[in-house]
Design a protein around this motif. Sequence first.
Motif, PDB file in Angstrom:
ATOM      1  N   MET A  30       0.814  -1.124  -0.194  1.00 41.55           N
ATOM      2  CA  MET A  30      -0.034  -0.252   0.014  1.00 41.55           C
ATOM      3  C   MET A  30       0.887   1.294   0.044  1.00 41.55           C
ATOM      4  SD  MET A  30      -2.946  -1.229  -0.199  1.00 41.55           S
ATOM      5  CE  MET A  30      -4.227  -0.144  -0.192  1.00 41.55           C
ATOM      6  N   ARG A  31       1.842   1.380   0.673  1.00 40.92           N
ATOM      7  CA  ARG A  31       2.925   2.375   0.678  1.00 40.92           C
ATOM      8  C   ARG A  31       3.528   2.392  -0.555  1.00 40.92           C
ATOM      9  NH1 ARG A  31       6.144   1.199   6.451  1.00 40.92           N
ATOM     10  NH2 ARG A  31       4.595   2.070   7.688  1.00 40.92           N
ATOM     11  N   ALA A  32       3.903   1.731  -1.229  1.00 41.74           N
ATOM     12  CA  ALA A  32       4.628   1.681  -2.792  1.00 41.74           C
ATOM     13  C   ALA A  32       3.429   1.958  -3.680  1.00 41.74           C
ATOM     14  CB  ALA A  32       4.809   0.171  -3.130  1.00 41.74           C
ATOM     15  N   ASP A  62     -13.265 -11.233   4.077  1.00 41.49           N
ATOM     16  CA  ASP A  62     -12.085 -11.556   4.212  1.00 41.49           C
ATOM     17  C   ASP A  62     -11.494 -12.891   3.283  1.00 41.49           C
ATOM     18  OD1 ASP A  62     -11.555  -9.766   6.023  1.00 41.49           O
ATOM     19  OD2 ASP A  62     -12.079 -10.993   7.688  1.00 41.49           O
ATOM     20  N   GLY A  63     -12.126 -13.836   3.039  1.00 42.63           N
ATOM     21  CA  GLY A  63     -11.870 -14.931   2.429  1.00 42.63           C
ATOM     22  C   GLY A  63     -12.979 -15.586   1.729  1.00 42.63           C
ATOM     23  N   SER A  64     -12.685 -16.536   0.736  1.00 35.98           N
ATOM     24  CA  SER A  64     -13.719 -17.200  -0.129  1.00 35.98           C
ATOM     25  C   SER A  64     -12.923 -18.414  -0.565  1.00 35.98           C
ATOM     26  CB  SER A  64     -14.119 -16.106  -1.233  1.00 35.98           C
ATOM     27  OG  SER A  64     -15.043 -17.013  -2.032  1.00 35.98           O
ATOM     28  N   THR A  65     -13.805 -19.543  -1.059  1.00 34.01           N
ATOM     29  CA  THR A  65     -13.434 -20.616  -1.687  1.00 34.01           C
ATOM     30  C   THR A  65     -14.163 -20.713  -3.018  1.00 34.01           C
ATOM     31  OG1 THR A  65     -14.877 -21.858  -0.531  1.00 34.01           O
ATOM     32  CG2 THR A  65     -12.752 -22.019   0.406  1.00 34.01           C
ATOM     33  N   PRO A  66     -13.771 -19.758  -3.975  1.00 37.40           N
ATOM     34  CA  PRO A  66     -14.460 -19.873  -5.096  1.00 37.40           C
ATOM     35  C   PRO A  66     -14.587 -21.075  -6.234  1.00 37.40           C
ATOM     36  CG  PRO A  66     -12.409 -18.605  -5.363  1.00 37.40           C
ATOM     37  CD  PRO A  66     -12.576 -19.004  -3.926  1.00 37.40           C
ATOM     38  N   ILE A 116      -8.305  -5.457   2.717  1.00 35.54           N
ATOM     39  CA  ILE A 116      -7.082  -5.125   3.282  1.00 35.54           C
ATOM     40  C   ILE A 116      -7.441  -4.528   4.548  1.00 35.54           C
ATOM     41  CG2 ILE A 116      -4.983  -3.878   3.209  1.00 35.54           C
ATOM     42  CD1 ILE A 116      -4.860  -4.838   0.303  1.00 35.54           C
ATOM     43  N   VAL A 117      -7.469  -4.766   5.694  1.00 39.56           N
ATOM     44  CA  VAL A 117      -7.663  -4.158   7.160  1.00 39.56           C
ATOM     45  C   VAL A 117      -6.625  -3.977   8.106  1.00 39.56           C
ATOM     46  CG1 VAL A 117     -10.429  -4.484   6.727  1.00 39.56           C
ATOM     47  CG2 VAL A 117      -8.815  -6.281   7.651  1.00 39.56           C
ATOM     48  N   PRO A 118      -6.510  -3.040   8.720  1.00 43.15           N
ATOM     49  CA  PRO A 118      -5.750  -2.914   9.957  1.00 43.15           C
ATOM     50  C   PRO A 118      -5.864  -4.022  11.035  1.00 43.15           C
ATOM     51  CG  PRO A 118      -6.856  -0.933   9.554  1.00 43.15           C
ATOM     52  CD  PRO A 118      -7.749  -1.855   8.802  1.00 43.15           C
ATOM     53  N   LYS A 119      -5.175  -4.781  11.310  1.00 48.21           N
ATOM     54  CA  LYS A 119      -5.053  -5.949  12.460  1.00 48.21           C
ATOM     55  C   LYS A 119      -3.752  -6.145  12.958  1.00 48.21           C
ATOM     56  CE  LYS A 119      -8.103  -9.273   9.864  1.00 48.21           C
ATOM     57  NZ  LYS A 119      -8.186 -10.635   9.256  1.00 48.21           N
ATOM     58  N   PRO A 120      -3.739  -6.464  14.236  1.00 48.72           N
ATOM     59  CA  PRO A 120      -2.532  -6.705  15.183  1.00 48.72           C
ATOM     60  C   PRO A 120      -1.829  -7.814  14.383  1.00 48.72           C
ATOM     61  CG  PRO A 120      -4.276  -7.069  16.612  1.00 48.72           C
ATOM     62  CD  PRO A 120      -4.850  -6.996  14.919  1.00 48.72           C
ATOM     63  N   TRP A 121      -0.393  -7.237  14.380  1.00 48.92           N
ATOM     64  CA  TRP A 121       0.550  -8.112  13.547  1.00 48.92           C
ATOM     65  C   TRP A 121       2.082  -8.137  14.050  1.00 48.92           C
ATOM     66  CZ3 TRP A 121      -0.445 -11.203   9.379  1.00 48.92           C
ATOM     67  CH2 TRP A 121       0.504 -11.959   8.610  1.00 48.92           C
ATOM     68  N   VAL A 122       2.689  -9.344  14.478  1.00 47.99           N
ATOM     69  CA  VAL A 122       4.139  -9.140  14.724  1.00 47.99           C
ATOM     70  C   VAL A 122       5.027  -8.749  13.670  1.00 47.99           C
ATOM     71  CG1 VAL A 122       5.861 -10.428  15.659  1.00 47.99           C
ATOM     72  CG2 VAL A 122       3.617 -10.823  16.437  1.00 47.99           C
ATOM     73  N   HIS A 123       5.747  -7.383  13.706  1.00 46.11           N
ATOM     74  CA  HIS A 123       6.340  -6.945  12.580  1.00 46.11           C
ATOM     75  C   HIS A 123       7.690  -6.770  13.313  1.00 46.11           C
ATOM     76  CE1 HIS A 123       7.909  -4.623   9.180  1.00 46.11           C
ATOM     77  NE2 HIS A 123       7.954  -3.482   9.896  1.00 46.11           N
ATOM     78  N   GLU A 124       8.654  -7.276  12.819  1.00 45.47           N
ATOM     79  CA  GLU A 124      10.300  -7.114  13.333  1.00 45.47           C
ATOM     80  C   GLU A 124      10.483  -7.238  14.746  1.00 45.47           C
ATOM     81  OE1 GLU A 124      11.435  -3.267  11.860  1.00 45.47           O
ATOM     82  OE2 GLU A 124      11.684  -3.970   9.918  1.00 45.47           O
ATOM     83  N   GLY A 125       9.565  -8.373  15.031  1.00 40.78           N
ATOM     84  CA  GLY A 125       9.790  -8.665  16.520  1.00 40.78           C
ATOM     85  C   GLY A 125       8.969  -8.130  17.506  1.00 40.78           C
ATOM     86  N   GLU A 126       8.148  -7.022  16.998  1.00 43.17           N
ATOM     87  CA  GLU A 126       7.391  -6.011  17.990  1.00 43.17           C
ATOM     88  C   GLU A 126       5.569  -6.619  17.493  1.00 43.17           C
ATOM     89  OE1 GLU A 126       8.116  -4.786  20.277  1.00 43.17           O
ATOM     90  OE2 GLU A 126      10.145  -4.869  20.205  1.00 43.17           O
ATOM     91  N   VAL A 152      -3.520  -5.831   6.544  1.00 43.61           N
ATOM     92  CA  VAL A 152      -3.430  -7.548   6.403  1.00 43.61           C
ATOM     93  C   VAL A 152      -4.582  -7.850   5.430  1.00 43.61           C
ATOM     94  CG1 VAL A 152      -3.593  -9.794   7.452  1.00 43.61           C
ATOM     95  CG2 VAL A 152      -2.370  -7.699   8.864  1.00 43.61           C
ATOM     96  N   VAL A 153      -4.130  -8.880   4.674  1.00 46.96           N
ATOM     97  CA  VAL A 153      -5.023  -9.327   3.668  1.00 46.96           C
ATOM     98  C   VAL A 153      -4.839 -10.741   3.671  1.00 46.96           C
ATOM     99  CG1 VAL A 153      -3.306  -9.147   1.784  1.00 46.96           C
ATOM    100  CG2 VAL A 153      -5.695  -9.214   1.134  1.00 46.96           C
ATOM    101  N   GLN A 154      -6.060 -11.533   3.429  1.00 45.01           N
ATOM    102  CA  GLN A 154      -5.842 -12.890   3.343  1.00 45.01           C
ATOM    103  C   GLN A 154      -5.879 -13.239   1.920  1.00 45.01           C
ATOM    104  OE1 GLN A 154      -9.130 -16.198   3.798  1.00 45.01           O
ATOM    105  NE2 GLN A 154      -8.418 -15.758   5.652  1.00 45.01           N
ATOM    106  N   LEU A 155      -5.073 -13.999   1.310  1.00 42.73           N
ATOM    107  CA  LEU A 155      -4.980 -14.574   0.078  1.00 42.73           C
ATOM    108  C   LEU A 155      -5.348 -15.936  -0.137  1.00 42.73           C
ATOM    109  CD1 LEU A 155      -1.572 -12.797  -0.663  1.00 42.73           C
ATOM    110  CD2 LEU A 155      -3.841 -11.865  -1.459  1.00 42.73           C
TER     111      LEU A 155
END
Length: 442
Positions: free
Chosen positions: A253-255, A369-373, A388-398, A404-407
């Motif tokens: 998203m930043r890119a 978030d998800g589907s089995t098409p 794509i939604v904000p979620k808690p995530w471990v990033h660089e150990g923190e 976050v997106v589900q693929l």
Amino acid sequence: MAQVLEFKLPDLGEGLTEAVIVSWLVQVGEVVAIDQPVVEVETAKAMVEVPCPYGGVVTARFGEEGAELPVGAPLLTVAVGGADPVPEPEGSGNVLVGYGTGAPPARRRRARPTAPDRTNGSAAPAATAGAAVHARVPAPPAAAEGPVPVISPLVRRLARDNGLDLRGLSGSGPDGLILRADVEDALRVGATRTVAQPPAGPQAAPDDTANGRTGTRTPLKGIRGAVADKLSRSRREIPDATCWVDADATELMRARTAMNATGASKISLLALLARISTAALARYPELNSYVDVEAREIVRLDRIHLGFAAQTDRGLVVPVVRDAHARDAESLTAEFARLTEAAHAGKLTPGELTGSTFTLNNYGVFGVDGSTPIINHPEAAMLGVGRIVPKPWVHEGELAVRQVVQLSLTFDHRVCDGGTAGGFLRYVADCVENPAVLLRTV
């Protein structure tokens, strides 16, 4: 002396055998020119305006709006004057898919005994036995003042499918033009003047009142019917499996934000996902294939024609971006926009709806978030992208809040095993989490 020539529903290509009349573009008694569009029809692939190869006066129309006609059935008759009423031998140059006006008509017909034309009340030649027309909903007799002004064929169809008589409405558009909102308001409050009766005979719906199964029946015709057939075939033939993974899309998203801050044309998220997909298919070409059931062979394809699911008023369609692997993000963005606009307008051609080799399904736009098409037959795989939604995530150990997106990848287990499918999906996730990975394929 004028001769009456019969114009039949032409072969519209892509294996299509019938079409539904959406709207007539000419009236009986109207003068038409060679190659003038005379009727708009809906096939299983797209909406098509059909041009008439004759110039003259329309003497009859066959079929009401909503009627389904087979290829080769009469559409209308035209009285052509002059010594040679046949179009010029070299043709007009106007060509439909699988149909052109370069050849003279196979035969000429004299006017036959007339019978009432249910479409407009004028006299019409009696239809032949092989050209029977099965109307979805009988149209009410035409008013003396002519056709009701409606903003689009889709609005006219909405009214017809719900049994709403447009002559009972006052349009809120310019000069009384009936808009979609007018029809929806009338359906919501039940302000109908005449309700079309269900068709009689073998087409009549069974009486389910006794067992409490009352409701509205919608014919599986046109695009919706074609989609139903294709999905059913996919489920019957393809042993599909699905794997999925959560990915941190913050850097992607930043890119994209950085790309769009340069002042150049904007890049869509769908285009970036498409670019990632084509790079992944280059690494895992097994998924750009299909199974030839009769030959019992897996056919691996050299080019990537990327389909993408698009929801429209006429149902789900899958427009196709040709040679997606050869396009950059700007080109992909422009082509997605063009095809999406054409899909919503109902103007996609059969060629723009066929031939995909891999499908991208961005169901995140529906807030899920998800589907089995179900795989777009006969392809081997479909990549699904959730919201794509904000979620808690471990990033660089923190612990941090990340985007976050589900693929998910649904694949034909006949063409590959879980290792290939998992490798493809993991590569896609790596590119989403770190777009710099794509630089290796630029």
